[in-house]
Motif scaffolding. Structure first.
Motif, PDB file in Angstrom:
ATOM      1  N   LEU A   1       2.147  36.384 -19.737  1.00  9.16           N
ATOM      2  CA  LEU A   1       2.720  37.732 -19.853  1.00  9.16           C
ATOM      3  C   LEU A   1       2.876  38.136 -21.317  1.00  9.16           C
ATOM      4  O   LEU A   1       2.571  39.273 -21.701  1.00  9.16           O
ATOM      5  CB  LEU A   1       4.063  37.806 -19.133  1.00  9.16           C
ATOM      6  CG  LEU A   1       3.988  37.814 -17.616  1.00  9.16           C
ATOM      7  CD1 LEU A   1       5.384  37.709 -17.022  1.00  9.16           C
ATOM      8  CD2 LEU A   1       3.284  39.060 -17.119  1.00  9.16           C
ATOM      9  N   ALA A   2       3.357  37.220 -22.132  1.00  6.73           N
ATOM     10  CA  ALA A   2       3.501  37.520 -23.561  1.00  6.73           C
ATOM     11  C   ALA A   2       2.136  37.761 -24.198  1.00  6.73           C
ATOM     12  O   ALA A   2       1.981  38.666 -25.028  1.00  6.73           O
ATOM     13  CB  ALA A   2       4.227  36.373 -24.267  1.00  6.73           C
ATOM     14  N   TRP A   3       1.154  36.960 -23.801  1.00  4.69           N
ATOM     15  CA  TRP A   3      -0.198  37.128 -24.339  1.00  4.69           C
ATOM     16  C   TRP A   3      -0.731  38.519 -23.997  1.00  4.69           C
ATOM     17  O   TRP A   3      -1.304  39.194 -24.846  1.00  4.69           O
ATOM     18  CB  TRP A   3      -1.106  36.053 -23.767  1.00  4.69           C
ATOM     19  CG  TRP A   3      -2.443  35.976 -24.446  1.00  4.69           C
ATOM     20  CD1 TRP A   3      -3.526  36.762 -24.226  1.00  4.69           C
ATOM     21  CD2 TRP A   3      -2.812  35.065 -25.472  1.00  4.69           C
ATOM     22  NE1 TRP A   3      -4.560  36.391 -25.032  1.00  4.69           N
ATOM     23  CE2 TRP A   3      -4.152  35.351 -25.812  1.00  4.69           C
ATOM     24  CE3 TRP A   3      -2.165  34.030 -26.133  1.00  4.69           C
ATOM     25  CZ2 TRP A   3      -4.830  34.630 -26.781  1.00  4.69           C
ATOM     26  CZ3 TRP A   3      -2.850  33.318 -27.087  1.00  4.69           C
ATOM     27  CH2 TRP A   3      -4.167  33.631 -27.417  1.00  4.69           C
ATOM     28  N   LEU A   4      -0.541  38.940 -22.751  1.00  8.00           N
ATOM     29  CA  LEU A   4      -0.991  40.273 -22.353  1.00  8.00           C
ATOM     30  C   LEU A   4      -0.266  41.363 -23.126  1.00  8.00           C
ATOM     31  O   LEU A   4      -0.865  42.362 -23.516  1.00  8.00           O
ATOM     32  CB  LEU A   4      -0.756  40.484 -20.855  1.00  8.00           C
ATOM     33  CG  LEU A   4      -1.789  39.905 -19.920  1.00  8.00           C
ATOM     34  CD1 LEU A   4      -1.329  40.038 -18.474  1.00  8.00           C
ATOM     35  CD2 LEU A   4      -3.124  40.571 -20.113  1.00  8.00           C
TER      36      LEU A   4
ATOM     37  N   PRO B   1      -8.617  34.218 -21.608  1.00  3.45           N
ATOM     38  CA  PRO B   1      -8.940  32.783 -21.478  1.00  3.45           C
ATOM     39  C   PRO B   1      -8.332  31.927 -22.592  1.00  3.45           C
ATOM     40  O   PRO B   1      -8.061  30.751 -22.371  1.00  3.45           O
ATOM     41  CB  PRO B   1     -10.457  32.743 -21.525  1.00  3.45           C
ATOM     42  CG  PRO B   1     -10.874  34.075 -20.993  1.00  3.45           C
ATOM     43  CD  PRO B   1      -9.828  35.036 -21.486  1.00  3.45           C
ATOM     44  N   PHE B   2      -8.086  32.490 -23.751  1.00  4.65           N
ATOM     45  CA  PHE B   2      -7.454  31.720 -24.819  1.00  4.65           C
ATOM     46  C   PHE B   2      -5.997  31.401 -24.474  1.00  4.65           C
ATOM     47  O   PHE B   2      -5.446  30.410 -24.933  1.00  4.65           O
ATOM     48  CB  PHE B   2      -7.533  32.450 -26.161  1.00  4.65           C
ATOM     49  CG  PHE B   2      -8.936  32.515 -26.697  1.00  4.65           C
ATOM     50  CD1 PHE B   2      -9.652  31.360 -26.976  1.00  4.65           C
ATOM     51  CD2 PHE B   2      -9.552  33.734 -26.906  1.00  4.65           C
ATOM     52  CE1 PHE B   2     -10.951  31.416 -27.449  1.00  4.65           C
ATOM     53  CE2 PHE B   2     -10.844  33.802 -27.391  1.00  4.65           C
ATOM     54  CZ  PHE B   2     -11.543  32.643 -27.664  1.00  4.65           C
ATOM     55  N   ALA B   3      -5.378  32.233 -23.660  1.00  7.66           N
ATOM     56  CA  ALA B   3      -4.019  31.954 -23.205  1.00  7.66           C
ATOM     57  C   ALA B   3      -4.011  30.696 -22.337  1.00  7.66           C
ATOM     58  O   ALA B   3      -3.031  29.950 -22.335  1.00  7.66           O
ATOM     59  CB  ALA B   3      -3.458  33.138 -22.438  1.00  7.66           C
ATOM     60  N   LEU B   4      -5.095  30.457 -21.615  1.00  3.64           N
ATOM     61  CA  LEU B   4      -5.195  29.251 -20.802  1.00  3.64           C
ATOM     62  C   LEU B   4      -5.139  28.006 -21.680  1.00  3.64           C
ATOM     63  O   LEU B   4      -4.494  27.020 -21.325  1.00  3.64           O
ATOM     64  CB  LEU B   4      -6.490  29.262 -19.987  1.00  3.64           C
ATOM     65  CG  LEU B   4      -6.757  28.031 -19.132  1.00  3.64           C
ATOM     66  CD1 LEU B   4      -5.663  27.840 -18.092  1.00  3.64           C
ATOM     67  CD2 LEU B   4      -8.112  28.135 -18.474  1.00  3.64           C
ATOM     68  N   ILE B   5      -5.775  28.058 -22.824  1.00  2.00           N
ATOM     69  CA  ILE B   5      -5.736  26.926 -23.756  1.00  2.00           C
ATOM     70  C   ILE B   5      -4.307  26.679 -24.222  1.00  2.00           C
ATOM     71  O   ILE B   5      -3.845  25.533 -24.267  1.00  2.00           O
ATOM     72  CB  ILE B   5      -6.685  27.176 -24.945  1.00  2.00           C
ATOM     73  CG1 ILE B   5      -8.127  27.242 -24.447  1.00  2.00           C
ATOM     74  CG2 ILE B   5      -6.517  26.108 -26.014  1.00  2.00           C
ATOM     75  CD1 ILE B   5      -9.119  27.750 -25.463  1.00  2.00           C
ATOM     76  N   VAL B   6      -3.590  27.749 -24.547  1.00  2.68           N
ATOM     77  CA  VAL B   6      -2.190  27.626 -24.957  1.00  2.68           C
ATOM     78  C   VAL B   6      -1.370  27.026 -23.814  1.00  2.68           C
ATOM     79  O   VAL B   6      -0.523  26.151 -24.037  1.00  2.68           O
ATOM     80  CB  VAL B   6      -1.624  28.996 -25.393  1.00  2.68           C
ATOM     81  CG1 VAL B   6      -0.146  28.899 -25.707  1.00  2.68           C
ATOM     82  CG2 VAL B   6      -2.394  29.539 -26.592  1.00  2.68           C
ATOM     83  N   CYS B   7      -1.629  27.465 -22.589  1.00  2.00           N
ATOM     84  CA  CYS B   7      -0.901  26.944 -21.423  1.00  2.00           C
ATOM     85  C   CYS B   7      -1.192  25.463 -21.210  1.00  2.00           C
ATOM     86  O   CYS B   7      -0.287  24.700 -20.841  1.00  2.00           O
ATOM     87  CB  CYS B   7      -1.263  27.731 -20.172  1.00  2.00           C
ATOM     88  SG  CYS B   7      -0.606  29.399 -20.162  1.00  2.00           S
TER      89      CYS B   7
END
Length: 90
Positions: free
Chosen positions: A62-65, A73-79
């Protein structure tokens, strides 16, 4: 999938969550775990850490958005990094 107006990525997401819960249930039965105390100072089990990971990952996305809006997809790496940290130190 049209009866619920789901897209395939949405259905895959929920299938992965359901599969993860089943795997963690089998692990809890086969390999019982005693709670451990981590960085947060609270006792957690595998299931607790999974819940913390899923909740935190939702907020990360949500913060990434909200901040970046693109390249989700880069948020997935952070997750994934977050999940590794939670299961290692929490």
């Amino acid at each position: 999938m049209e009866w619920m107006a789901w897209t395939w990525p949405t259905a895959a997401f929920f299938m992965i969550i359901a599969t993860t819960l089943m795997v963690f249930t089998v692990l809890a039965i086969k390999f019982p775990e005693t709670p451990r105390k981590g960085v947060l100072g609270i006792e957690t089990t595998r299931g607790d850490r999974l819940f913390i990971t899923l909740l935190g990952s939702a907020f990360i996305n949500l913060a990434w958005l909200g901040v970046i809006g693109a390249n989700q997809p880069f948020a997935l790496i952070v997750c994934l990094v977050y999940a590794l940290a939670v299961f290692r130190w929490v």
